[in-house]
Scaffold this active site. Structure first.
Site, PDB file in Angstrom:
ATOM      1  CD  GLU A 181      -2.968   1.104   2.291  1.00  0.00           C
ATOM      2  OE1 GLU A 181      -3.826   1.990   2.315  1.00  0.00           O
ATOM      3  OE2 GLU A 181      -2.902   0.207   3.144  1.00  0.00           O
ATOM      4  N   GLY A 241       3.196   2.197  10.615  1.00  0.00           N
ATOM      5  CA  GLY A 241       2.990   1.463  11.853  1.00  0.00           C
ATOM      6  C   GLY A 241       2.729  -0.005  11.615  1.00  0.00           C
ATOM      7  CD  GLU A 299      -4.969  -2.146   5.727  1.00  0.00           C
ATOM      8  OE1 GLU A 299      -5.605  -1.462   4.904  1.00  0.00           O
ATOM      9  OE2 GLU A 299      -3.990  -1.708   6.366  1.00  0.00           O
ATOM     10  CG  ASN A 300      -0.358  -6.857   3.947  1.00  0.00           C
ATOM     11  OD1 ASN A 300      -0.438  -5.978   3.105  1.00  0.00           O
ATOM     12  ND2 ASN A 300       0.613  -6.900   4.850  1.00  0.00           N
ATOM     13  CG  HIS A 329      -6.093   0.772  12.738  1.00  0.00           C
ATOM     14  ND1 HIS A 329      -6.877   1.903  12.709  1.00  0.00           N
ATOM     15  CD2 HIS A 329      -5.571   0.649  11.484  1.00  0.00           C
ATOM     16  CE1 HIS A 329      -6.842   2.420  11.490  1.00  0.00           C
ATOM     17  NE2 HIS A 329      -6.052   1.684  10.737  1.00  0.00           N
ATOM     18  CD  GLU A 330      -2.912  -1.910  10.648  1.00  0.00           C
ATOM     19  OE1 GLU A 330      -3.350  -2.202   9.514  1.00  0.00           O
ATOM     20  OE2 GLU A 330      -2.624  -0.740  10.963  1.00  0.00           O
TER      21      GLU A 330
END
Length: 868
Positions: free
Chosen positions: A122, A262, A265-266, A298-299
């Site tokens: 990303e 940080g 999220e793959n 979050h991820e």
């Protein structure tokens, strides 16, 4: 001027990709110097035109359609694209390329970190791996085969579910992975190396078992325990609150030292900066534990808000990031103290996003154009984007919000969606027209809400007059009113609330949806005038400006507040005004009444809510004060801030001595209760340094006796402000103990960068342990100096500006994304006093002539735009 300025991409020019790739098979023959990547794509046409594939830094070795090699007349290729001409309506495309992971210092695509392979795709890293339509609306099912030497790379990971694996001979082996869920290329991931693996499992609400694994550097396995606990807590919370269940049988996390962000999220294979995975009491602070808990959540939450439903184009980035930040903030509030978490969220918003909204880099939550996609990852997209979701919930109510989320998941699972798609779900759920609310997404700038009150004592009638104004921002001078929900309460001045018609329990949400609006409160004749509490819990991301109100009235309202956020914010506002008066208004010293009030609030809250008390003890940072007065003089503001801190420390001296005479809670737990106690101890330790050089011995004793990193680092940071032998001994001892722990050594660098001048910062970058190739290390010195040590960075002599420019140039040649992020430190340069402002302008102009990368050049160009 530079000549490689990127051509802006415009939202208005979006067009769907004219092909779909239903399935792709990738084969990686891993080698650090030369990795071969073969791709086989099943393609079908959905629109007219050539097939354009993105590709950067690729050595094309083979190209075929349906098994037939393509001659050069069938395609064209440049440094960024491969265009295939006259392709059929359905076909199989085969490509083979070679890339050099070890030579990839930009940390985008496939690269090496610590001798291991990892990816970051990303936003546009996949084009550095193979030719592909590298855009989020092209979603495909991926099958991946990884081949690598057994030695050094015994673990081979990718997205989805593991398949076949085995020996290839000649010391090599393979592993296959299949992801059943269509995904865009930015969610592709691959990792290969030798790791310690921390394992656990989670049983979903559907009684499915999910195998969990966190892969870390050898020897670091035990330090992944908190990350694992955070992951399981996030999985359970998402089921309970949003009804979202995990959809694969395995969830992997890999921690890497060299990472620009940080975490990522793959799908099924999250890749993390190791700073947000590894923690124990000896090496991590409570802030680290909190960050790990939040970022792991979050991820994970992205699995639904980002992966299962992704964004149609990068202009919709806020759809996945703002929504997911809101979700992780709510998770953290439930895991810890909701009022304290809300204050921390607002501190971050005001420190990062408010200045962004008020400077040359301002942009809407959903921009209408961009030059460099990497520069879209901003506080506006993330933090302000989350605030818009919070306001939406306040406007339509909790039940309609929950129904709207369910509709969103049902309608758009497997889609690449837009903001319009998202809001249509909430219009269906609530029956409301949200077109006016969507203006928030198209307008930059922080609204200012002005408040005035008039009181009719005879009739017991209070009129609250509200008006809104959004300042001009680059490219946007004409602003429209936006709906602003302001949570309000009527206070009785004695810790209670006053009920009135339409104000059950004395509370109501006032929605300011026009430029001006009056709200009338009917009490009864002879009733005492209530105190009005507005924007409770920071219900809207606005700047609130009240009419004429004296110091005593403001202090009384802060003391009477029933909302913890407004109590904290009331004292912060009073302190800010006092600092400005000292810095610019000729006031000689801090207001004694205010110092006593703040000290009293800290002492009062210390027993019942030490985490809240620690926040009350924070004196406003000078960066936030830039927005309150122009021109901004950092040195004058720092003088005022230190004067107030000294006065507060003296007022709290008995509390400091008494509190810090007790040992830290033991045994150590990273939970909210213990973290709150340590937060107050750390805040008091920070103030202890203001008691003079005689405090050095006590601080050194604290440092030597600290039983955890939170308290050791608090003492070390305090000591760095004192030019004493104790400081030097503590710094030397810390380095000697932790020199082989990179994440801990980052803290050592950062503690010094907070309190050095530009020459001191240069000396830190000359230290043998400084590594320009590691983003964490660069941020710990250069980022901390330029973004937190503003007095030294904006020194009128210009040395701080020159230092940052030199470091950004050096970083840009190897990691453009890192360089661009460093250069955002100039975002408030126009607000500076004339001498420092001229220095910043000259520095930026020199940078604009340097032929910087597109990422860095975009930041510099926007910072200078429309400058006299």
């Amino acid at each position: 001027m530079r000549t490689d300025t990127p051509v802006p991409v415009k939202l208005s020019e979006y067009a769907p990709y004219p092909f779909e790739i239903d399935r792709v098979s990738l084969v990686f023959e891993l080698d650090p110097q030369e990795t071969r990547v073969r791709a086989v794509m099943d393609v079908r046409r959905t629109g007219p035109g050539d097939m354009v594939l993105d590709g950067v830094g690729l050595d094309l070795r083979a190209l075929a359609i349906d098994g037939d090699p393509l001659g050069e007349a069938r395609y064209t290729r440049d440094a960024e694209r491969l265009t295939l001409h006259d392709v059929p309506d359905a076909f199989r495309l085969e490509t083979a390329v070679t890339i050099s992971p070890s030579g990839n210092t930009a940390l985008s695509g496939l690269y090496m970190s610590g001798g291991r392979f990892c990816t970051q795709c990303e936003a546009d890293g996949f084009r550095r791996i193979t030719y592909w339509p590298d855009r989020p609306d092209v979603m495909s099912r991926f099958h991946v085969r990884i081949e690598a030497p057994k030695e050094g790379f015994p673990i081979l990971l990718s997205n989805g579910t593991p398949g076949a694996s085995g020996d290839l001979g000649d010391g090599r082996h393979f592993a296959e992975w299949d992801d059943p869920h269509p995904k865009p290329s930015y969610l592709f991931a691959l990792c290969a190396g030798d790791y310690d693996v921390y394992t656990d499992s989670f049983t979903t609400m559907g009684a499915e078992t999910v195998d969990l694994a966190i892969h870390v550097d050898k020897g670091d396995g035990p330090r992944a325990a908190w990350a694992m606990e955070s992951l399981k807590a996030a999985m359970a919370w998402d089921e309970a609150v949003f009804g979202r269940e995990y959809d694969l049988g395995r969830f992997n996390i890999v921690a890497v030292r060299d990472f620009n962000f940080g975490a990522m999220e793959n799908k099924g294979l999250n890749i993390f900066n190791s700073a947000y995975v590894l923690a124990d009491e000896a090496t991590a602070t409570d802030a680290d534990f909190e960050a790990i808990e939040s970022i792991v959540a979050h991820e994970y939450f992205h699995n639904w808000t980002g992966n299962r439903i992704t964004c149609r184009d990068w202009f919709q980035l806020c759809l996945k990031e703002g929504l997911t930040v809101f979700r992780d903030q709510e998770f953290s509030a439930d895991m810890r103290s909701r009022p304290v978490q809300r204050i921390k969220d607002v501190i971050r918003l005001r420190a990062r996003q408010f200045p962004e909204d008020a400077g040359p880099l301002a942009h809407p939550v959903r921009p209408d154009n961009y030059a460099s996609v990497d520069n879209l990852y901003t506080a506006t997209v993330y933090e302000k984007g989350a605030e818009l979701i919070r306001m939406l919930k306040a406007l339509i109510g909790e039940d309609a919000f929950a129904r709207g989320m369910d509709i969103y998941f049902e309608r758009h699972d497997g889609d690449a969606a837009t903001i319009e798609d998202f809001y249509a779900c909430f219009e269906a759920a609530s029956g409301q027209d949200l077109a006016a609310f969507r203006r928030w997404y198209g307008q930059a700038g922080t609204p200012q809400v002005s408040v005035s009150e008039s009181w009719d004592e005879e009739n017991g009638r209070l009129t609250i007059a509200l008006s809104q104004h959004v300042p001009s921002t680059p490219g946007q001078s004409d602003k429209q009113p936006v709906p602003i929900p302001l949570a309000a309460a009527l206070l009785d001045g004695e810790g209670g609330q006053i009920a009135a018609d339409g104000w059950p329990g004395g509370e109501r949400t006032l929605v300011l949806d026009t430029a001006h609006k009056d709200f009338v409160v009917e009490l009864r004749g002879g009733a005492r005038r209530p105190l009005v509490s507005l924007n409770r819990g920071f219900s809207a991301p606005v700047r609130l400006v009240r009419g004429e109100e004296d110091f005593a009235g403001r202090l009384a309202r802060a003391a009477a507040e029933t909302d913890p956020f407004n109590r904290w914010d009331g004292l912060q506002s009073l302190m800010s005004d006092n600092l400005l008066a000292i810095a610019y208004g000729g006031v000689a010293s801090p207001d004694e009444r205010l110092v006593v009030a703040v000290a009293g609030a800290v002492e009062s809250a210390g027993e019942s809510d030490p985490a809240f008390a620690a926040l009350l003890a924070r004196v406003p940072e000078i960066g936030g004060l830039f927005l309150e007065h122009e021109p901004a003089a950092p040195q004058a503001l720092e003088f005022a801030r230190e004067a107030f801190r000294r006065a507060l420390a003296e007022a709290l001296r008995p509390v400091i001595e008494e509190r810090l005479s007790h040992p830290s809670p033991a045994p150590f737990r990273p939970d909210a209760e213990q973290a709150g106690v340590r937060a107050l101890r750390s805040a008091l330790t920070d103030l202890r340094a203001e008691l003079g050089l005689e405090s050095a011995a006590a601080l050194k004793a604290q440092f030597d006796g600290a039983s955890n990193m939170t308290e050791a680092l608090a003492a070390l940071r305090a000591l760095t402000r004192l030019d004493t032998p104790e400081r030097d001994a503590a710094l030397a001892g810390f380095h000697a103990r932790w020199k082989d722990q990179p994440l801990v050594l980052d803290k050592w660098f950062a503690a010094q960068a907070l309190n050095v001048d530009a020459e001191g910062a240069r000396q830190l970058t000359a230290h043998p342990d400084f590594d320009l190739g590691n983003p964490n290390r660069v941020r710990s010195v250069v980022g901390v100096f330029a973004m937190q040590n503003l007095c030294a960075f904006h020194d009128p002599g210009g040395a701080g500006h020159t230092f940052l420019a030199d470091m950004a140039r050096a970083a840009d040649s190897r990691n453009p994304a890192l360089a661009a992020r460093l250069l955002t430190a100039f975002e408030q340069w126009r607000k500076l006093e004339p001498v420092a402002r001229d220095s910043a302008r000259r520095t930026l102009e020199a940078l604009s002539e340097d032929g910087l990368s597109g990422n860095a050049g975009d930041i510099v160009g926007r910072a200078l735009a429309d400058t006299d």
